[in-house]
Scaffold this active site. Sequence first.
Site, PDB file in Angstrom:
ATOM      1  N   MET A   1      -2.992 -32.550 -55.523  1.00 57.99           N
ATOM      2  CA  MET A   1      -4.326 -31.971 -55.354  1.00 57.99           C
ATOM      3  C   MET A   1      -4.584 -30.927 -56.450  1.00 57.99           C
ATOM      4  O   MET A   1      -4.357 -31.187 -57.618  1.00 57.99           O
ATOM      5  CB  MET A   1      -4.489 -31.400 -53.944  1.00 57.99           C
ATOM      6  N   SER A   2      -5.012 -29.717 -56.071  1.00 59.30           N
ATOM      7  CA  SER A   2      -5.395 -28.732 -57.085  1.00 59.30           C
ATOM      8  C   SER A   2      -4.224 -28.026 -57.750  1.00 59.30           C
ATOM      9  O   SER A   2      -4.435 -27.205 -58.646  1.00 59.30           O
ATOM     10  CB  SER A   2      -6.352 -27.695 -56.488  1.00 59.30           C
ATOM     11  N   VAL A   3      -3.003 -28.346 -57.356  1.00 53.45           N
ATOM     12  CA  VAL A   3      -1.859 -27.949 -58.182  1.00 53.45           C
ATOM     13  C   VAL A   3      -2.038 -28.537 -59.585  1.00 53.45           C
ATOM     14  O   VAL A   3      -1.580 -27.975 -60.579  1.00 53.45           O
ATOM     15  CB  VAL A   3      -0.543 -28.429 -57.532  1.00 53.45           C
TER      16      VAL A   3
ATOM     17  N   LYS B   1      -4.636 -28.423 -61.318  1.00 50.79           N
ATOM     18  CA  LYS B   1      -5.332 -27.428 -62.140  1.00 50.79           C
ATOM     19  C   LYS B   1      -4.351 -26.495 -62.840  1.00 50.79           C
ATOM     20  O   LYS B   1      -4.526 -26.157 -64.019  1.00 50.79           O
ATOM     21  CB  LYS B   1      -6.284 -26.599 -61.268  1.00 50.79           C
TER      22      LYS B   1
END
Length: 398
Positions: free
Chosen positions: A113-115, A117
């Site tokens: 997921m947003s890891v 980013k």
Amino acid sequence: MVGAPPPADKIIRFDDGSYFTFPQLRWSVSHFRQLMPTVEVARGLGAPQPLQRALRKDIDSLRFTPLGSKDSMTWEQSLGANYTDGIVVLHRGRIVYERYFGVLKDSGQHGAMSVTKSVMGTLGAALVAEGKLDPNKKVAEYVPELAKSAFGDATVRQVLDMTTGLKFSEEYADPKAEVWQHAAAGNPLPKPKDYTGPRSYFEYLQTVQHQGRHGEAFGYRTVNADVLGWLIARVTGQNVNEYLSEHVWRKLGAEQDAYMSDDSTGTPFAGGGLSAGLRDLARFGEMLRNDGRYNGQQIIPKAAVADIRRGGDKQLFAKGGYDLLKGWSYRDMWWVTHNDHCAYMARGVYGQRIYVDPKAEMVIVRFASTPTAANAANDPTTTPAFEALGKLLLAKPK
């Protein structure tokens, strides 16, 4: 999803959205490649860099008190409370704890997921340290296609630290929020006949409008990471999956290929599309703990890691409204705690984490599939659990 085919009432699909409902999510996050198109983050053909093991028996019984609670709980209890799919702890580079639950196996990959980013932010910080990205230049100087969007007059630094002023709501509970328009643009499936909106991530980014002024406040918005992905691709000549493979994944000695979901044009989703093996993300975190050095080589410039650890503007971060993260900041798409151990964290919805604790010489990577997307739902157990483990390893190293 067991059977050939699975029973009709057990089938999980991408096109009807059932893959992102709970409890179907617990299967989906470990099988994204079966549901949507992806591009590879290749590990290369070399042997993996082995991780030594020194398992400890005193971690499961570690007790801590969740935020806002008077009652303590154990580390082991917190794994169930946070719907953990897999977790690994490195201390001084050795595995001291590793467990898997549900459908995830040690040979599997899981949505980060947003890891994602923070992985992209690390690449961005490295390019800044190498002089290939000027943090003070406007985005439009690198990507003229964004000149008429809200990103055109934002600086690279404002994108990296998410202090851009954008009309973009990340409120998943609001069906009219811009995050769903962004998702529709990036959806690789054929669009309805009456669809007139953007048909790729890059097309959508060109439509984002101003709201507020750049540099005035922290505002967590996925589209910043997609712009960073475009910047990385523009200055390197490679899509982010290719650049990540060549400059990080192969050098880490990863044991598995990773992969990234992509849109209908083959553009990787830089805001949240990475799926990877648990231990490979631990290698990534361990590299950062060691100032960018791992597997006998300097993979990320030391200056880039120092910039992440330094953190961002606490006053700007405070305007973001994260009540459970008081005193924190955001830098290079990493969440910086500024606690006594100088820890910093990558965070993804549904409970994904990379936690780097330099003082305790500890790295934690957790994959999860919580019923609630927002991390505020699991922060009360996650943050104190990680901090307590850091104190244990610092006080009783083995």
